[in-house]
Design a protein around this motif. Structure first.
Motif, PDB file in Angstrom:
ATOM      1  N   PRO A   1       2.840   6.886   1.044  1.00 14.85           N
ATOM      2  CA  PRO A   1       2.288   5.692   0.401  1.00 14.85           C
ATOM      3  C   PRO A   1       1.056   5.148   1.125  1.00 14.85           C
ATOM      4  O   PRO A   1       0.324   4.341   0.568  1.00 14.85           O
ATOM      5  CB  PRO A   1       3.435   4.680   0.474  1.00 14.85           C
ATOM      6  CG  PRO A   1       4.653   5.481   0.763  1.00 14.85           C
ATOM      7  CD  PRO A   1       4.198   6.671   1.538  1.00 14.85           C
ATOM      8  N   SER A   2       0.809   5.601   2.345  1.00 14.03           N
ATOM      9  CA  SER A   2      -0.354   5.091   3.077  1.00 14.03           C
ATOM     10  C   SER A   2      -1.655   5.532   2.412  1.00 14.03           C
ATOM     11  O   SER A   2      -2.717   5.040   2.737  1.00 14.03           O
ATOM     12  CB  SER A   2      -0.331   5.567   4.530  1.00 14.03           C
ATOM     13  OG  SER A   2      -0.570   6.952   4.579  1.00 14.03           O
ATOM     14  N   ASN A   3      -1.586   6.471   1.466  1.00 12.54           N
ATOM     15  CA  ASN A   3      -2.773   6.884   0.713  1.00 12.54           C
ATOM     16  C   ASN A   3      -3.257   5.768  -0.212  1.00 12.54           C
ATOM     17  O   ASN A   3      -4.307   5.897  -0.806  1.00 12.54           O
ATOM     18  CB  ASN A   3      -2.467   8.108  -0.170  1.00 12.54           C
ATOM     19  CG  ASN A   3      -2.178   9.334   0.665  1.00 12.54           C
ATOM     20  OD1 ASN A   3      -2.297   9.291   1.862  1.00 12.54           O
ATOM     21  ND2 ASN A   3      -1.811  10.416   0.007  1.00 12.54           N
ATOM     22  N   GLY A   4      -2.479   4.691  -0.316  1.00 10.56           N
ATOM     23  CA  GLY A   4      -2.843   3.658  -1.269  1.00 10.56           C
ATOM     24  C   GLY A   4      -2.650   4.154  -2.689  1.00 10.56           C
ATOM     25  O   GLY A   4      -3.276   3.688  -3.634  1.00 10.56           O
ATOM     26  N   SER A   5      -1.770   5.109  -2.841  1.00 10.67           N
ATOM     27  CA  SER A   5      -1.572   5.732  -4.145  1.00 10.67           C
ATOM     28  C   SER A   5      -0.429   5.067  -4.883  1.00 10.67           C
ATOM     29  O   SER A   5       0.083   4.033  -4.463  1.00 10.67           O
ATOM     30  CB  SER A   5      -1.241   7.204  -3.955  1.00 10.67           C
ATOM     31  OG  SER A   5       0.043   7.300  -3.359  1.00 10.67           O
TER      32      SER A   5
END
Ligand SMILES: *[C@@H]1O[C@H](CO)[C@@H](O)[C@H](O)[C@H]1NC(C)=O
Ligand SMILES: *[C@@H]1O[C@H](CO)[C@@H](O)[C@H](O)[C@H]1NC(C)=O
Ligand SMILES: *[C@@H]1O[C@H](CO)[C@@H](O)[C@H](O)[C@H]1NC(C)=O
Ligand SMILES: *[C@@H]1O[C@H](CO)[C@@H](O)[C@H](O)[C@H]1NC(C)=O
Ligand SMILES: *[C@@H]1O[C@H](CO)[C@@H](O)[C@H](O)[C@H]1NC(C)=O
Ligand SMILES: *[C@@H]1O[C@H](CO)[C@@H](O)[C@H](O)[C@H]1NC(C)=O
Ligand SMILES: *[C@@H]1O[C@H](CO)[C@@H](O)[C@H](O)[C@H]1NC(C)=O
Ligand SMILES: *[C@@H]1O[C@H](CO)[C@@H](O)[C@H](O)[C@H]1NC(C)=O
Ligand SMILES: *[C@@H]1O[C@H](CO)[C@@H](O)[C@H](O)[C@H]1NC(C)=O
Ligand SMILES: *[C@@H]1O[C@H](CO)[C@@H](O)[C@H](O)[C@H]1NC(C)=O
Ligand SMILES: *[C@@H]1O[C@H](CO)[C@@H](O)[C@H](O)[C@H]1NC(C)=O
Length: 445
Positions: A313-317
């Motif tokens: 989730p750190s992908n900002g996805s």
């Protein structure tokens, strides 16, 4: 329906015979026998391959186990007041602290008390309360420490909140018994009320960009913030998925039966209630592309493609929502299940404490089939597919422990490690190995 065409009859026969060939039932010992002059039928409580007694526990009740390529057996014990939490079997009736008593003895104790509130140790360098073990194909032992000991186990037990540093994943190189790496978690990945219950690995270089493999950890939190925790073993980054998704939450007011006796949760100082544990059993498919899982207190088996769990989730996805939207309910399997295991043929073993049995989920036939049943299987807790073709599993009589019975301990030593041959020449799944040494640091995520 009056008339069936010959064609229809033939197709039905084909279907029936296809179903026959998929069921492993004919190869199993029947659980039924007859006795007495009237040949009265009764349930023997037994089917499947022979169950062998491998080890007897007399000092501490076991939780997890793992067997190495050379047949070394490692065990762990949640504590409590036990002298050690990680052990190695030395002979059929004894274990010893592993790798040393010193590493099982945090210098500042298992917990601290601040303003009257207890917190688990934050010490990343010592084992506090180890819940689960796993040996990867490269013969690395992985140790999962919850950082949440039980305090006052014999009187009014409580479990302190975790503090970053305490909950950790530790890898040990079995060729020289030394710690290779320690992974800890930031507080938004491992919550204070998280409880890491089991772990699986995909060590193939292509599952992450860093090439160091990935760990999938289940958070069974009795407090209810359940889910999966992933660690990129190359970079140390960790993240969550399926937090409080219904498939990871405890079943509503579940009342299982053990030995024919309905079970309610009876903890000292609390009203009668229900088992609170969520996501517990988890196992990867043969090629690592699917995760099968279920809460402890549910009849239902679930799955998700692991690509959704690996998507950080750190992908900002939309990673969190995508994972939520891609859970599959595979239907009921015939009872509550505890830990899972897997093998080289893709069998998904599920430990069934209500049935004193182990079932297999077959992803080809989409059915659960019986594997082994035995009256000695009094709460199968954790299983491990050995390199030698045996499924090893621990027996710890958990429903009779003091913590679940108003403080009265009704268990009787010895606890057990049992084993039975896996079907069709199955062995440990080595397909998810390699990578191994990785390039990562011993670092917090
Ligand atoms: C299915 O198996 C049973 C038991 O082995 C056998 O009696 C039956 O004939 C089989 N049915 C078919 C269609 O093969
Ligand atoms: C599942 O069932 C299929 C069809 O009968 C069988 O070929 C296979 O061996 C079983 N086990 C696994 C792990 O697929
Ligand atoms: C079979 O019957 C005999 C005589 O009634 C009894 O003593 C024995 O325990 C029975 N065995 C089992 C396995 O039930
Ligand atoms: C059937 O069960 C008996 C007793 O548990 C065991 O000795 C035997 O090996 C089993 N046979 C098979 C084919 O699994
Ligand atoms: C097993 O090991 C323990 C501890 O070293 C020892 O006391 C005991 O005698 C051993 N038992 C056997 C059967 O070798
Ligand atoms: C253990 O439980 C007893 C009985 O409830 C209580 O008096 C004592 O303070 C507890 N000890 C700790 C360390 O919590
Ligand atoms: C164990 O082996 C590793 C290399 O794999 C090495 O870095 C480490 O120093 C060794 N530890 C001991 C105690 O020999
Ligand atoms: C990794 O490579 C294997 C072949 O070695 C392939 O089967 C698998 O799908 C790949 N996995 C991913 C996540 O790309
Ligand atoms: C998230 O980031 C990782 C690592 O940078 C990458 O492998 C993955 O494909 C990304 N996922 C998405 C959905 O962008
Ligand atoms: C374990 O340590 C040995 C040397 O002690 C080394 O050869 C081996 O590569 C190490 N294994 C891993 C998985 O790092
Ligand atoms: C390892 O740690 C060093 C120093 O903290 C850092 O520069 C490097 O990027 C880290 N490597 C990995 C793979 O995380």
């Amino acid at each position: 329906m009056k008339v069936l065409s010959l064609l229809a009859l033939t197709s039905i026969a084909n279907i029936v015979s296809a179903q026959n060939s998929t069921a492993s039932l004919p190869s199993l010992n029947s659980t039924l026998a007859n006795n007495g002059t009237r040949r009265v039928r009764y349930d023997t409580g037994t089917y499947g391959p022979e169950v062998e007694e491998v080890h007897y526990f007399y000092d501490q009740w076991p939780i997890g186990l793992a067997v190495s390529s050379t047949g070394r057996i490692f065990t762990c014990y949640t504590r409590g007041s036990y002298a050690y939490t990680l052990g190695e079997v030395v002979n059929t009736t004894a274990e010893r602290a592993y790798p040393s008593q010193e590493l099982n003895t945090p210098p500042s104790g298992l917990y601290s008390t601040i303003n009257g509130i207890q917190f688990g140790s934050n010490d990343p360098n010592y084992f506090i309360s180890v819940q689960a073990l796993f040996v990867t194909p490269d013969d690395t032992l992985w140790v999962l420490d919850t950082g949440r000991p039980t305090i006052n186990a014999s009187e009014a037990p409580s479990m302190p909140y975790a503090v970053p540093g305490g909950p950790k994943l530790v890898s040990i190189n079995l060729s020289n018994d030394s710690i290779s790496r320690t992974y800890t978690f930031p507080p938004d990945v491992h919550f204070p009320d998280s409880y890491m219950n089991d772990l699986r690995f995909d060590m193939r270089e292509n599952v992450t960009e860093s090439g160091g493999g990935i760990a999938y950890i289940v958070d069974s939190s009795n407090e209810g913030r359940t889910g999966f925790i992933m660690i990129n073993l190359g970079t140390g980054e960790s993240w969550r998925h399926l937090t409080q998704h219904p498939s990871t939450l405890r079943g509503y007011a579940d009342v299982p039966s053990y030995q024919g006796i309905p079970f309610y949760y009876r903890s000292l100082g609390m009203p009668v209630g229900y088992q609170q544990e969520g996501l517990d059993g988890a196992e990867l498919s043969q090629y690592g592309d699917v995760m099968y899982y279920s809460p402890l207190t549910s009849n239902y088996l679930y799955s998700i493609e692991t690509s959704y769990l690996r998507d950080s989730p750190s992908n900002g996805s939309l990673a969190t929502i995508r994972a939520f939207n891609n859970v599959k309910n595979l239907g009921q399997r015939g009872g509550d299940a505890n830990g899972f295991s897997g093998d080289s043929l893709g069998n998904v073993y599920m430990l069934m404490p209500e049935q004193n049995a182990i079932y297999i989920y077959n992803s080809t036939t989409l059915e659960t089939v019986p594997y082994v049943r035995d009256p000695r299987i009094l709460w199968p807790d954790s299983a491990n597919a050995g390199f030698d073709g045996y499924l090893y599993f621990t027996i710890n009589q958990l429903p009779y422990q003091a913590d679940w019975n108003y403080g009265v301990d009704r268990r009787e030593y010895p606890g057990l490690i049992l084993r039975s041959r896996m079907p069709d020449g199955a062995s440990k799944n080595l397909l998810l190995g390699s990578g191994g040494s990785g390039s990562g640091n011993a670092t917090s995520g």
